[in-house]
Design a protein around this motif. Structure first.
Motif, PDB file in Angstrom:
ATOM      1  N   PRO A 180       0.824  -1.202   0.000  1.00 25.43           N
ATOM      2  CA  PRO A 180       0.000   0.000   0.000  1.00 25.43           C
ATOM      3  C   PRO A 180       0.860   1.255   0.000  1.00 25.43           C
ATOM      4  CG  PRO A 180       0.117  -0.883   2.207  1.00 25.43           C
ATOM      5  CD  PRO A 180       0.865  -1.846   1.306  1.00 25.43           C
ATOM      6  N   PHE A 181       0.257   2.388  -0.227  1.00 21.65           N
ATOM      7  CA  PHE A 181       0.964   3.651  -0.247  1.00 21.65           C
ATOM      8  C   PHE A 181       0.185   4.661   0.578  1.00 21.65           C
ATOM      9  CE2 PHE A 181      -2.207   4.141  -3.491  1.00 21.65           C
ATOM     10  CZ  PHE A 181      -2.607   5.454  -3.358  1.00 21.65           C
ATOM     11  N   ALA A 182       0.864   5.706   0.992  1.00 23.04           N
ATOM     12  CA  ALA A 182       0.226   6.833   1.679  1.00 23.04           C
ATOM     13  C   ALA A 182       1.073   8.058   1.410  1.00 23.04           C
ATOM     14  CB  ALA A 182       0.127   6.579   3.179  1.00 23.04           C
ATOM     15  N   TYR A 183       0.419   9.154   1.210  1.00 23.85           N
ATOM     16  CA  TYR A 183       1.109  10.426   0.983  1.00 23.85           C
ATOM     17  C   TYR A 183       1.018  11.293   2.228  1.00 23.85           C
ATOM     18  CZ  TYR A 183       0.999   9.988  -4.184  1.00 23.85           C
ATOM     19  OH  TYR A 183       1.166   9.606  -5.488  1.00 23.85           O
ATOM     20  N   PHE A 184       2.028  12.120   2.423  1.00 27.18           N
ATOM     21  CA  PHE A 184       1.884  13.278   3.290  1.00 27.18           C
ATOM     22  C   PHE A 184       2.665  14.405   2.641  1.00 27.18           C
ATOM     23  CE2 PHE A 184       5.812  11.751   5.283  1.00 27.18           C
ATOM     24  CZ  PHE A 184       6.502  12.928   5.569  1.00 27.18           C
ATOM     25  N   THR A 185       2.303  15.619   2.959  1.00 27.81           N
ATOM     26  CA  THR A 185       2.962  16.758   2.360  1.00 27.81           C
ATOM     27  C   THR A 185       3.077  17.880   3.371  1.00 27.81           C
ATOM     28  OG1 THR A 185       3.039  18.182   0.395  1.00 27.81           O
ATOM     29  CG2 THR A 185       0.877  17.900   1.443  1.00 27.81           C
ATOM     30  N   MET A 186       4.020  18.750   3.105  1.00 26.34           N
ATOM     31  CA  MET A 186       4.193  19.966   3.891  1.00 26.34           C
ATOM     32  C   MET A 186       3.986  21.137   2.932  1.00 26.34           C
ATOM     33  SD  MET A 186       4.927  18.853   6.898  1.00 26.34           S
ATOM     34  CE  MET A 186       5.677  20.181   7.793  1.00 26.34           C
ATOM     35  N   LEU A 187       2.958  21.917   3.186  1.00 27.87           N
ATOM     36  CA  LEU A 187       2.683  23.083   2.354  1.00 27.87           C
ATOM     37  C   LEU A 187       3.460  24.287   2.886  1.00 27.87           C
ATOM     38  CD1 LEU A 187      -1.161  22.636   1.867  1.00 27.87           C
ATOM     39  CD2 LEU A 187       0.690  21.978   0.309  1.00 27.87           C
ATOM     40  N   ARG A 188       3.688  25.220   2.017  1.00 23.03           N
ATOM     41  CA  ARG A 188       4.470  26.395   2.384  1.00 23.03           C
ATOM     42  C   ARG A 188       3.726  27.646   1.968  1.00 23.03           C
ATOM     43  NH1 ARG A 188      10.896  26.963   1.132  1.00 23.03           N
ATOM     44  NH2 ARG A 188      11.260  28.505   2.753  1.00 23.03           N
ATOM     45  N   ARG A 199      -9.709  18.914  -7.571  1.00 28.03           N
ATOM     46  CA  ARG A 199      -8.983  17.646  -7.778  1.00 28.03           C
ATOM     47  C   ARG A 199      -7.900  17.490  -6.714  1.00 28.03           C
ATOM     48  NH1 ARG A 199      -6.036  16.080 -13.450  1.00 28.03           N
ATOM     49  NH2 ARG A 199      -4.938  14.254 -12.713  1.00 28.03           N
ATOM     50  N   ALA A 200      -7.192  18.573  -6.410  1.00 21.40           N
ATOM     51  CA  ALA A 200      -6.168  18.530  -5.366  1.00 21.40           C
ATOM     52  C   ALA A 200      -6.799  18.225  -4.011  1.00 21.40           C
ATOM     53  CB  ALA A 200      -5.394  19.847  -5.324  1.00 21.40           C
ATOM     54  N   VAL A 201      -7.911  18.869  -3.702  1.00 23.57           N
ATOM     55  CA  VAL A 201      -8.609  18.631  -2.434  1.00 23.57           C
ATOM     56  C   VAL A 201      -9.061  17.175  -2.344  1.00 23.57           C
ATOM     57  CG1 VAL A 201     -10.691  19.204  -1.112  1.00 23.57           C
ATOM     58  CG2 VAL A 201      -9.283  21.036  -2.085  1.00 23.57           C
ATOM     59  N   GLN A 202      -9.602  16.634  -3.423  1.00 26.65           N
ATOM     60  CA  GLN A 202     -10.027  15.228  -3.427  1.00 26.65           C
ATOM     61  C   GLN A 202      -8.844  14.288  -3.209  1.00 26.65           C
ATOM     62  OE1 GLN A 202     -12.127  14.878  -7.157  1.00 26.65           O
ATOM     63  NE2 GLN A 202     -14.107  15.173  -6.155  1.00 26.65           N
ATOM     64  N   ASN A 203      -7.711  14.603  -3.824  1.00 26.33           N
ATOM     65  CA  ASN A 203      -6.526  13.775  -3.617  1.00 26.33           C
ATOM     66  C   ASN A 203      -6.103  13.806  -2.148  1.00 26.33           C
ATOM     67  OD1 ASN A 203      -6.363  12.907  -6.250  1.00 26.33           O
ATOM     68  ND2 ASN A 203      -4.858  14.438  -6.863  1.00 26.33           N
ATOM     69  N   ILE A 204      -6.144  14.990  -1.542  1.00 23.44           N
ATOM     70  CA  ILE A 204      -5.802  15.097  -0.124  1.00 23.44           C
ATOM     71  C   ILE A 204      -6.775  14.275   0.711  1.00 23.44           C
ATOM     72  CG2 ILE A 204      -5.849  16.685   1.854  1.00 23.44           C
ATOM     73  CD1 ILE A 204      -4.533  18.779  -0.028  1.00 23.44           C
ATOM     74  N   GLU A 205      -8.041  14.445   0.465  1.00 25.42           N
ATOM     75  CA  GLU A 205      -9.055  13.738   1.258  1.00 25.42           C
ATOM     76  C   GLU A 205      -8.977  12.220   1.097  1.00 25.42           C
ATOM     77  OE1 GLU A 205     -12.651  15.624  -0.076  1.00 25.42           O
ATOM     78  OE2 GLU A 205     -12.443  17.277   1.357  1.00 25.42           O
ATOM     79  N   ASN A 206      -8.615  11.749  -0.082  1.00 28.19           N
ATOM     80  CA  ASN A 206      -8.632  10.315  -0.361  1.00 28.19           C
ATOM     81  C   ASN A 206      -7.292   9.600  -0.211  1.00 28.19           C
ATOM     82  OD1 ASN A 206     -11.400  10.362  -0.991  1.00 28.19           O
ATOM     83  ND2 ASN A 206     -10.940  11.051  -3.072  1.00 28.19           N
ATOM     84  N   HIS A 207      -6.182  10.331  -0.265  1.00 31.80           N
ATOM     85  CA  HIS A 207      -4.891   9.661  -0.342  1.00 31.80           C
ATOM     86  C   HIS A 207      -3.812  10.181   0.605  1.00 31.80           C
ATOM     87  CE1 HIS A 207      -6.302   7.486  -3.849  1.00 31.80           C
ATOM     88  NE2 HIS A 207      -6.685   8.629  -4.376  1.00 31.80           N
ATOM     89  N   PHE A 208      -4.022  11.299   1.256  1.00 30.09           N
ATOM     90  CA  PHE A 208      -3.001  11.867   2.132  1.00 30.09           C
ATOM     91  C   PHE A 208      -3.361  11.585   3.587  1.00 30.09           C
ATOM     92  CE2 PHE A 208      -2.087  13.916  -1.738  1.00 30.09           C
ATOM     93  CZ  PHE A 208      -0.859  14.544  -1.666  1.00 30.09           C
ATOM     94  N   PHE A 209      -2.409  11.026   4.333  1.00 31.37           N
ATOM     95  CA  PHE A 209      -2.704  10.793   5.743  1.00 31.37           C
ATOM     96  C   PHE A 209      -2.339  12.007   6.588  1.00 31.37           C
ATOM     97  CE2 PHE A 209       1.695   9.417   5.842  1.00 31.37           C
ATOM     98  CZ  PHE A 209       2.132   9.774   7.099  1.00 31.37           C
TER      99      PHE A 209
END
Length: 168
Positions: free
Chosen positions: A51-59, A133-143
């Motif tokens: 499986p995979f999971a994303y996380f990101t740091m916004l600036r 699309r970005a918001v959906q990706n965050i909601e569905n794939h970013f922990f």
């Protein structure tokens, strides 16, 4: 992350993705290759072990652009060095129609259907649909989504989500 999980997936993975035969095929990567770091766009999971999971740091966007310019200007191997080395920061931001300078963080998180790089919606044409699309990706794939200004707090939150103990 390196202390917890060891080295990230090697750069030869990118060589394989980009068509330069590396030492391993994508099928040879296992969960021993547990994580990947870098400025990757959403979609890279399509070639990673599951499986995979994303996380990101916004600036903060202005700080991000200033940092991108300074990094590009002083590093000859930087992708945008050719632009930044011959321009002032004002010229770089105002005159370069580079995708990263036009809703870059939204483009990274929205991803692209045809590659693993920044979304190539034409410069100046990012609409509400790309943001959604970005918001959906965050909601569905970013922990986790953190902000760089609260980096330490974000790392503590990630640690809790990943059940890290307080010792290494």
């Amino acid at each position: 992350l390196r202390r917890r999980y060891g080295p990230s997936l090697p750069s030869r993975l990118w060589k394989k993705i980009l068509g330069d035969d590396g030492e391993k095929s994508l099928e040879d990567y296992t969960h021993a290759d547990r994580w990947m770091q870098g400025h990757h766009c959403f979609g890279v999971h399509r070639v990673l072990p599951k499986p995979f999971a994303y996380f990101t740091m916004l600036r903060e966007p202005i700080s991000r652009l200033v940092s991108l310019y300074n990094f590009s200007k002083r590093n000859p191997t930087a992708y945008y060095h050719g632009h930044a080395s011959r321009m002032t920061i004002d010229e770089f931001i105002a005159e370069c129609e580079l995708h990263e300078l036009n809703n870059g963080q939204v483009r990274f998180i929205a991803g692209s259907d045809d590659n693993f790089f920044i979304n190539r919606t034409p410069f100046g044409e990012c609409e509400e649909e790309l943001l959604q699309r970005a918001v959906q990706n965050i909601e569905n794939h970013f922990f986790h989504v953190g902000v760089l200004d609260r980096f330490d707090k974000s790392i503590l939150t990630i640690g809790k989500k990943l059940n890290w103990s307080t010792s290494l």
